[in-house]
Design an enzyme around this catalytic site. Structure first.
Site, PDB file in Angstrom:
ATOM      1  N   TRP A 188      35.192  -5.237  48.677  1.00 21.92           N
ATOM      2  CA  TRP A 188      35.253  -4.936  50.103  1.00 21.92           C
ATOM      3  C   TRP A 188      35.721  -3.491  50.256  1.00 21.92           C
ATOM      4  O   TRP A 188      36.713  -3.105  49.628  1.00 21.92           O
ATOM      5  CB  TRP A 188      36.223  -5.867  50.843  1.00 21.92           C
ATOM      6  CG  TRP A 188      36.442  -5.360  52.240  1.00 21.92           C
ATOM      7  CD1 TRP A 188      35.547  -5.391  53.261  1.00 21.92           C
ATOM      8  CD2 TRP A 188      37.596  -4.664  52.733  1.00 21.92           C
ATOM      9  NE1 TRP A 188      36.072  -4.748  54.368  1.00 21.92           N
ATOM     10  CE2 TRP A 188      37.324  -4.300  54.070  1.00 21.92           C
ATOM     11  CE3 TRP A 188      38.828  -4.306  52.175  1.00 21.92           C
ATOM     12  CZ2 TRP A 188      38.240  -3.606  54.849  1.00 21.92           C
ATOM     13  CZ3 TRP A 188      39.740  -3.616  52.950  1.00 21.92           C
ATOM     14  CH2 TRP A 188      39.448  -3.270  54.280  1.00 21.92           C
ATOM     15  N   GLU A 229      31.617  -8.131  50.361  1.00 19.89           N
ATOM     16  CA  GLU A 229      32.161  -8.657  51.629  1.00 19.89           C
ATOM     17  C   GLU A 229      31.892  -7.722  52.797  1.00 19.89           C
ATOM     18  O   GLU A 229      32.281  -6.564  52.787  1.00 19.89           O
ATOM     19  CB  GLU A 229      33.677  -8.871  51.477  1.00 19.89           C
ATOM     20  CG  GLU A 229      34.346  -9.377  52.751  1.00 19.89           C
ATOM     21  CD  GLU A 229      35.856  -9.579  52.585  1.00 19.89           C
ATOM     22  OE1 GLU A 229      36.403  -9.215  51.526  1.00 19.89           O
ATOM     23  OE2 GLU A 229      36.478 -10.096  53.536  1.00 19.89           O
ATOM     24  N   LYS A 231      31.882  -6.650  57.038  1.00 18.76           N
ATOM     25  CA  LYS A 231      32.848  -6.630  58.124  1.00 18.76           C
ATOM     26  C   LYS A 231      32.221  -6.048  59.371  1.00 18.76           C
ATOM     27  O   LYS A 231      31.263  -5.260  59.290  1.00 18.76           O
ATOM     28  CB  LYS A 231      34.050  -5.800  57.680  1.00 18.76           C
ATOM     29  CG  LYS A 231      35.241  -5.877  58.585  1.00 18.76           C
ATOM     30  CD  LYS A 231      36.501  -5.423  57.863  1.00 18.76           C
ATOM     31  CE  LYS A 231      37.657  -5.483  58.835  1.00 18.76           C
ATOM     32  NZ  LYS A 231      38.945  -5.290  58.183  1.00 18.76           N
ATOM     33  N   ASP A 262      33.699 -13.561  55.456  1.00 23.85           N
ATOM     34  CA  ASP A 262      35.087 -13.721  55.892  1.00 23.85           C
ATOM     35  C   ASP A 262      35.053 -14.234  57.333  1.00 23.85           C
ATOM     36  O   ASP A 262      34.378 -13.649  58.188  1.00 23.85           O
ATOM     37  CB  ASP A 262      35.804 -12.360  55.796  1.00 23.85           C
ATOM     38  CG  ASP A 262      37.268 -12.429  56.193  1.00 23.85           C
ATOM     39  OD1 ASP A 262      37.563 -12.960  57.285  1.00 23.85           O
ATOM     40  OD2 ASP A 262      38.122 -11.933  55.428  1.00 23.85           O
ATOM     41  N   HIS A 265      35.386 -11.744  60.251  1.00 26.10           N
ATOM     42  CA  HIS A 265      34.627 -10.504  60.253  1.00 26.10           C
ATOM     43  C   HIS A 265      33.377 -10.520  61.106  1.00 26.10           C
ATOM     44  O   HIS A 265      32.405  -9.828  60.823  1.00 26.10           O
ATOM     45  CB  HIS A 265      34.271 -10.109  58.812  1.00 26.10           C
ATOM     46  CG  HIS A 265      35.460  -9.654  58.040  1.00 26.10           C
ATOM     47  ND1 HIS A 265      35.385  -9.071  56.799  1.00 26.10           N
ATOM     48  CD2 HIS A 265      36.782  -9.677  58.345  1.00 26.10           C
ATOM     49  CE1 HIS A 265      36.593  -8.776  56.367  1.00 26.10           C
ATOM     50  NE2 HIS A 265      37.456  -9.138  57.283  1.00 26.10           N
ATOM     51  N   HIS A 289      35.854 -16.214  52.598  1.00 29.99           N
ATOM     52  CA  HIS A 289      37.236 -15.837  52.865  1.00 29.99           C
ATOM     53  C   HIS A 289      37.659 -16.650  54.078  1.00 29.99           C
ATOM     54  O   HIS A 289      37.330 -16.304  55.211  1.00 29.99           O
ATOM     55  CB  HIS A 289      37.363 -14.337  53.139  1.00 29.99           C
ATOM     56  CG  HIS A 289      37.609 -13.547  51.905  1.00 29.99           C
ATOM     57  ND1 HIS A 289      37.985 -12.222  51.912  1.00 29.99           N
ATOM     58  CD2 HIS A 289      37.579 -13.928  50.598  1.00 29.99           C
ATOM     59  CE1 HIS A 289      38.155 -11.816  50.657  1.00 29.99           C
ATOM     60  NE2 HIS A 289      37.897 -12.829  49.852  1.00 29.99           N
ATOM     61  N   ASP A 297      40.230  -9.579  64.203  1.00 30.56           N
ATOM     62  CA  ASP A 297      40.351  -9.925  62.784  1.00 30.56           C
ATOM     63  C   ASP A 297      41.824  -9.907  62.367  1.00 30.56           C
ATOM     64  O   ASP A 297      42.245  -9.082  61.586  1.00 30.56           O
ATOM     65  CB  ASP A 297      39.536  -8.893  61.979  1.00 30.56           C
ATOM     66  CG  ASP A 297      39.612  -9.132  60.486  1.00 30.56           C
ATOM     67  OD1 ASP A 297      39.735 -10.297  60.084  1.00 30.56           O
ATOM     68  OD2 ASP A 297      39.548  -8.146  59.726  1.00 30.56           O
ATOM     69  N   ASP A 299      43.754 -12.137  60.786  1.00 29.77           N
ATOM     70  CA  ASP A 299      44.160 -12.767  59.529  1.00 29.77           C
ATOM     71  C   ASP A 299      45.372 -13.673  59.678  1.00 29.77           C
ATOM     72  O   ASP A 299      46.313 -13.614  58.888  1.00 29.77           O
ATOM     73  CB  ASP A 299      44.402 -11.705  58.439  1.00 29.77           C
ATOM     74  CG  ASP A 299      43.121 -10.976  58.068  1.00 29.77           C
ATOM     75  OD1 ASP A 299      42.292 -11.567  57.353  1.00 29.77           O
ATOM     76  OD2 ASP A 299      42.921  -9.831  58.529  1.00 29.77           O
ATOM     77  N   ASP A 329      42.146 -15.893  52.904  1.00 28.75           N
ATOM     78  CA  ASP A 329      42.458 -14.499  53.211  1.00 28.75           C
ATOM     79  C   ASP A 329      43.255 -14.431  54.506  1.00 28.75           C
ATOM     80  O   ASP A 329      42.690 -14.412  55.589  1.00 28.75           O
ATOM     81  CB  ASP A 329      41.162 -13.675  53.319  1.00 28.75           C
ATOM     82  CG  ASP A 329      41.447 -12.183  53.430  1.00 28.75           C
ATOM     83  OD1 ASP A 329      42.614 -11.790  53.269  1.00 28.75           O
ATOM     84  OD2 ASP A 329      40.497 -11.413  53.684  1.00 28.75           O
TER      85      ASP A 329
HETATM   86  C1  RNT Z   1      39.647  -6.957  54.869  1.00 28.64           C
HETATM   87  C2  RNT Z   1      39.024  -7.986  54.030  1.00 28.64           C
HETATM   88  C3  RNT Z   1      39.587  -8.108  52.648  1.00 28.64           C
HETATM   89  C4  RNT Z   1      41.098  -8.019  52.618  1.00 28.64           C
HETATM   90  C5  RNT Z   1      41.716  -8.346  51.273  1.00 28.64           C
HETATM   91  C6  RNT Z   1      43.142  -7.899  51.196  1.00 28.64           C
HETATM   92  O1  RNT Z   1      39.235  -7.003  56.181  1.00 28.64           O
HETATM   93  O2  RNT Z   1      39.081  -9.222  54.667  1.00 28.64           O
HETATM   94  O3  RNT Z   1      39.132  -9.277  52.068  1.00 28.64           O
HETATM   95  O4  RNT Z   1      41.668  -8.874  53.553  1.00 28.64           O
HETATM   96  O5  RNT Z   1      40.954  -7.835  50.278  1.00 28.64           O
HETATM   97 ZN    ZN Z   2      38.398 -10.920  53.524  1.00 28.09          ZN
END
Ligand code: RNT
Ligand code: ZN
Length: 421
Positions: A188, A229, A231, A262, A265, A289, A297, A299, A329
């Site tokens: 990523w 990955e 985004k 993810d 994302h 993820h 986003d 998390d 994640d």
């Molecule tokens: C970032 C991505 C990535 C990170 C990790 C720490 O937006 O989601 O996966 O969260 O690699």
């Molecule tokens: Zn991620």
């Protein structure tokens, strides 16, 4: 407490009868569930700080909160992870980043990392019987400070990050070989612009070429599995992200590698659960993820919400568990970090179990007959089937705390370990 055990067992026996009536063998389901490894993100334990002494988390991601007790070094992080793993049924994987290298006080830049810098992680994983997944770290580094890495216009900076990617794939293969469990190495990059770009094409072309060079290094696919990955936006890359979903979907299809989705994302109402079947039509394998975006986003720690259940239902109904890697994640610094791991991972497993207990064939039959009334009716009734009794029994069988008993253990650990840091 034999009474407690008896209660759990008798509730399980009752649940077993109810599920058997729908053709579901709960014993078999529990054996199947035990085969699935969830990849637990180490970075929840130290607020994505790593061991390089970085002062700032960059790359457009952010941890908020200052709950006491964050891990400050490798020993503390592994100790905390071990505590969390003891609260989670089954054998899993731990997901680490290149910035968690241990270089014995010597400065080793990221393009020079070697398997030996992760030997402690490997020895630890062997002792616990778990796997390791890996991620090159394309943030929190001086050469990522202007927001570009693999798509940077300066060929020297690109070269540095290409070398980092290759180094990480080698390390991933080492993990896979040593542990006997393939390592997923996920790329990523944060690359993007805060404001409207004049040229959206050139950075994407450069990213493609950089990825091509990283993947050109001959690394055993049996031990290392490459993923990319995408985004939608990050803090400071609101207008344009080079590695968008379309970009990586195309890249993964063309190059036959694994795509990572993810959950945070995409646009807020766009769900990855609906993308699993679409993407798996064209790529062999998918990395998820599992995260929880709240308005953005953010998390947040994974909760037992609709989307989590839908994701797991898709994997189970589609019979694609062998083609989907489930990784977590999230990073929340405002609550006990071990509790965060326990909550997020236990929820993921619960959702998986609940999906596995579904009489999927009956639902599909209703659908094929056009009996959508029965399809909806059964789906809704299944929500109240006694899957929690099956979950409790699973925890008991795997010698981990049942229901919220794990919280008391976290509180003791907080007093005895975390608050002394
Ligand atoms: C970032 C991505 C990535 C990170 C990790 C720490 O937006 O989601 O996966 O969260 O690699
Ligand atoms: Zn991620």
């Amino acid at each position: 407490m034999p009474d407690k055990q008896k209660m759990i067992e008798s509730s399980y026996e009752q649940a077993k009868v109810l599920y058997a009536k729908r053709g579901v063998d709960t014993d078999r389901v529990l054996d199947e569930l035990a085969k699935i490894r969830v990849s637990i993100n180490c970075w929840q334990g130290d607020d994505v700080r790593g061991f390089e002494g970085a002062e700032e988390l960059t790359g457009g991601i952010q941890v908020t909160g200052s709950y006491p007790g964050a891990a400050r070094n490798p020993e503390e992080l592994r100790q905390d992870l071990e505590k969390a793993l003891s609260l989670i049924p089954g054998k899993h994987k731990v997901n680490i980043h290149a910035m968690y290298a241990e270089t014995k006080g010597v400065k080793v830049d990221r393009n020079e990392l070697k398997p030996e810098h992760f030997q402690n992680w490997v020895d630890w994983a062997k002792r616990l019987g778990i796997g390791l997944d890996f991620n090159p770290t394309y943030f929190s580094h001086p050469l990522s400070d202007d927001g570009f890495t693999l798509s940077h216009q300066d060929p020297k900076i690109r070269r540095f990050w290409i070398e980092h990617g290759i180094a990480c794939r080698r390390i991933g293969a080492y993990f896979g070989r040593e542990l006997g469990i393939p390592c997923v190495t996920n790329i990523w990059v944060p690359d993007g612009y805060k404001d409207l770009p004049a040229d959206r094409f050139a950075p994407r072309r450069r990213l493609m070429e950089s990825l091509d060079q990283i993947l050109a290094a001959d690394i055993d696919p049996e031990h290392n599995i490459d993923a990319v990955e995408s985004k939608l936006f990050g803090i400071g890359s609101e207008s344009y992200v080079v590695g968008s979903n379309e970009f990586y979907l195309g890249y993964a299809v063309k190059n036959k590698i694994t795509l990572c989705l993810d959950a945070g994302h995409f646009h807020p109402t766009e769900m990855i659960s609906d993308k699993i079947s679409a993407v798996l039509t064209y790529v062999d394998r998918l990395l998820l993820h599992v995260s929880r975006p709240v308005r953005w986003d953010s998390d947040h720690v994974v909760t037992f919400d609709d989307e989590l259940q839908r994701i797991m239902e898709e994997i189970v109904r589609g019979k694609v568990a062998d083609r989907v890697f489930i990784a977590l994640d999230f990073f929340d610094g405002s609550i006990n970090r071990i509790a965060a791991w326990a909550i997020g991972t236990r929820n993921t497993l619960k959702a998986l179990l609940k999906a596995m207990l579904e009489p999927g064939e009956i639902l599909k039959e209703y659908e094929a007959k056009g009996d959508f009334t029965s399809r909806l009716a059964l789906m809704e009734e299944l929500k109240a089937y006694p899957w929690p009794a099956v979950w409790d029994y699973y925890c008991l069988r795997h010698n981990v705390p049942v229901r919220d008993e794990w919280l008391a253990e976290v509180k003791v650990y907080e007093q005895e370990v975390l608050l002394k840091r």
